[in-house]
Design an enzyme around this catalytic site. Sequence first.
Site, mmCIF file in Angstrom:
data_model
loop_
_atom_site.group_PDB
_atom_site.id
_atom_site.type_symbol
_atom_site.label_atom_id
_atom_site.label_comp_id
_atom_site.label_asym_id
_atom_site.label_seq_id
_atom_site.Cartn_x
_atom_site.Cartn_y
_atom_site.Cartn_z
ATOM 1 N N THR A 68 2.278 -10.004 1.154
ATOM 2 C CA THR A 68 1.072 -9.195 1.399
ATOM 3 C C THR A 68 0.947 -8.055 0.384
ATOM 4 O O THR A 68 -0.081 -7.404 0.322
ATOM 5 C CB THR A 68 1.057 -8.607 2.833
ATOM 6 O OG1 THR A 68 2.244 -7.829 3.031
ATOM 7 C CG2 THR A 68 0.993 -9.708 3.868
ATOM 8 N N TYR B 133 24.304 0.794 12.361
ATOM 9 C CA TYR B 133 24.990 1.012 11.071
ATOM 10 C C TYR B 133 25.363 2.481 10.905
ATOM 11 O O TYR B 133 26.403 2.806 10.341
ATOM 12 C CB TYR B 133 24.117 0.545 9.891
ATOM 13 C CG TYR B 133 24.425 -0.875 9.476
ATOM 14 C CD1 TYR B 133 24.085 -1.947 10.294
ATOM 15 C CD2 TYR B 133 25.091 -1.141 8.280
ATOM 16 C CE1 TYR B 133 24.387 -3.247 9.931
ATOM 17 C CE2 TYR B 133 25.394 -2.442 7.906
ATOM 18 C CZ TYR B 133 25.043 -3.493 8.728
ATOM 19 O OH TYR B 133 25.344 -4.777 8.362
ATOM 20 N N VAL C 270 13.304 -10.179 0.862
ATOM 21 C CA VAL C 270 14.412 -9.328 1.329
ATOM 22 C C VAL C 270 15.227 -9.986 2.438
ATOM 23 O O VAL C 270 16.277 -9.463 2.819
ATOM 24 C CB VAL C 270 13.849 -7.984 1.862
ATOM 25 C CG1 VAL C 270 14.896 -6.904 1.885
ATOM 26 C CG2 VAL C 270 12.663 -7.531 1.069
ATOM 27 N N TYR D 176 5.523 -7.729 15.591
ATOM 28 C CA TYR D 176 5.692 -6.547 14.737
ATOM 29 C C TYR D 176 6.436 -5.453 15.509
ATOM 30 O O TYR D 176 7.423 -4.907 15.031
ATOM 31 C CB TYR D 176 4.318 -6.046 14.303
ATOM 32 C CG TYR D 176 4.342 -4.895 13.328
ATOM 33 C CD1 TYR D 176 4.847 -5.060 12.042
ATOM 34 C CD2 TYR D 176 3.836 -3.644 13.678
ATOM 35 C CE1 TYR D 176 4.850 -4.003 11.130
ATOM 36 C CE2 TYR D 176 3.832 -2.589 12.774
ATOM 37 C CZ TYR D 176 4.337 -2.772 11.503
ATOM 38 O OH TYR D 176 4.332 -1.719 10.608
ATOM 39 N N SER E 290 7.335 -5.449 4.923
ATOM 40 C CA SER E 290 6.850 -6.091 6.151
ATOM 41 C C SER E 290 5.333 -6.247 6.076
ATOM 42 O O SER E 290 4.659 -5.332 5.580
ATOM 43 C CB SER E 290 7.154 -5.244 7.400
ATOM 44 O OG SER E 290 6.613 -5.883 8.552
ATOM 45 N N GLY F 47 23.094 -3.775 4.640
ATOM 46 C CA GLY F 47 24.338 -4.234 4.015
ATOM 47 C C GLY F 47 24.433 -3.754 2.578
ATOM 48 O O GLY F 47 25.485 -3.308 2.118
ATOM 49 N N LEU G 216 20.901 -9.973 -0.937
ATOM 50 C CA LEU G 216 20.394 -9.018 -1.920
ATOM 51 C C LEU G 216 21.495 -8.571 -2.854
ATOM 52 O O LEU G 216 22.572 -8.193 -2.391
ATOM 53 C CB LEU G 216 19.862 -7.758 -1.206
ATOM 54 C CG LEU G 216 18.710 -7.910 -0.234
ATOM 55 C CD1 LEU G 216 18.274 -6.538 0.266
ATOM 56 C CD2 LEU G 216 17.537 -8.608 -0.904
ATOM 57 N N ALA H 3 11.268 2.248 7.336
ATOM 58 C CA ALA H 3 9.865 2.448 7.700
ATOM 59 C C ALA H 3 9.650 1.847 9.077
ATOM 60 O O ALA H 3 9.545 0.632 9.233
ATOM 61 C CB ALA H 3 8.952 1.760 6.690
ATOM 62 N N PHE I 44 0.833 -1.211 0.000
ATOM 63 C CA PHE I 44 0.000 0.000 0.000
ATOM 64 C C PHE I 44 0.870 1.265 0.000
ATOM 65 O O PHE I 44 0.860 2.047 -0.956
ATOM 66 C CB PHE I 44 -0.945 -0.067 1.207
ATOM 67 C CG PHE I 44 -1.542 1.241 1.640
ATOM 68 C CD1 PHE I 44 -2.146 2.100 0.724
ATOM 69 C CD2 PHE I 44 -1.520 1.611 2.982
ATOM 70 C CE1 PHE I 44 -2.702 3.309 1.138
ATOM 71 C CE2 PHE I 44 -2.080 2.804 3.405
ATOM 72 C CZ PHE I 44 -2.658 3.659 2.484
#
Length: 323
Positions: free
Chosen positions: A38, A162, A60, A148, A78, A105, A64, A117, A14
């Site tokens: 989703t 990071y 993910v 979550y 997510s 990474g 990658l 996000a 979305f």
Amino acid sequence: MSRERVLITGGAGFIGSHLAELFLDRDYDVTVMDNLLTGRLSNIEHLFGREGFTFHKQDVTNYLHIPGRLDAILHFASPASPYDYLEFPIQTLKVGSLGTHKALGLAKEKGAKFLLASTSEVYGDPLVHPQPEEYWGNVNPIGVRGVYDEAKRFAEAITMAYHRSHGLKTRIVRIFNTYGPRMRLDDGRALPNFMCQAMRGEPLTVFGDGSQTRSFCYVDDLTEGIFRLLRSDTSDPVNIGNPKEMSILDFAKTVIAATDSTSEIEFKVLPSDDPKVRQPDITRARTLLDWEPEVQLAEGLEKTVTYFREELTRHGSERAPTR
Ligand code: UDP
């Protein structure tokens, strides 16, 4: 100078799909990565064929690799509705932890900015109201919503690690309840449930006594805030949401009015750990990003009603269930 290129993980979802569109409109090349757990291709179908748009169907949480230049990664992958993350608890934990690690990474490898996000769920069932970014939250780690909330809290922690250890340019957006076209009709959230129920003349299922509050932001306001955050230079988390707060019962009544429905309201059991209040303190976004929401609820609901009516017509009301 050649065009900048952004990678949006979860870009078929979305919010991700609206972001992909916004960046294309502003002359960025956009690569979307999504495993379609989703998310849905129908959200980005209209972007295929636009200059600079590419799509990779990929999880993910695995290694990658993206060939070529990358200027920014926006990590939106997510499951995000309570119904979805209760159905996919382990995938939710994996994408927030392993997926964020992989995306970080890749950002480090490419010298790209990284925008996470995050969510108002990091505040849990808040004891401070409205919620400023300095508040650490009140989360039940072993509750059903913990998959979550804790995944996103971990994601924020590793993003800051990071930033501090590798000097990565990082941004963290804490997203509050957002609505608009392309929400899944069956994602179980209050707005899609209420819309579908109202349009079918069924009772609206209000959980508990409906006195719990939420603050709803229209998706175009959110994506503008995220765009500004990416281009700012703050690594601190920033709340993006609409501070206009209302009870869920009032929200249900507003949806009934916005859809000209004759539906009634039916009270159902309140899910466990359902936050009692939620309202963003957006002082930081106002100050640092010169941002605040512009779309009033009535206007945003009108656009959303149009989308839901079209979707229900397309799929037939029998085949687009709410949960
Ligand atoms: N809710 C409701 N009826 C529904 C779906 C949700 O009353 O059919 C309530 C839910 O219990 C919560 C609020 O609406 O208090 C917002 O729920 P949503 O799933 O949209 O997102 P949340 O803000 O809880 O993450």
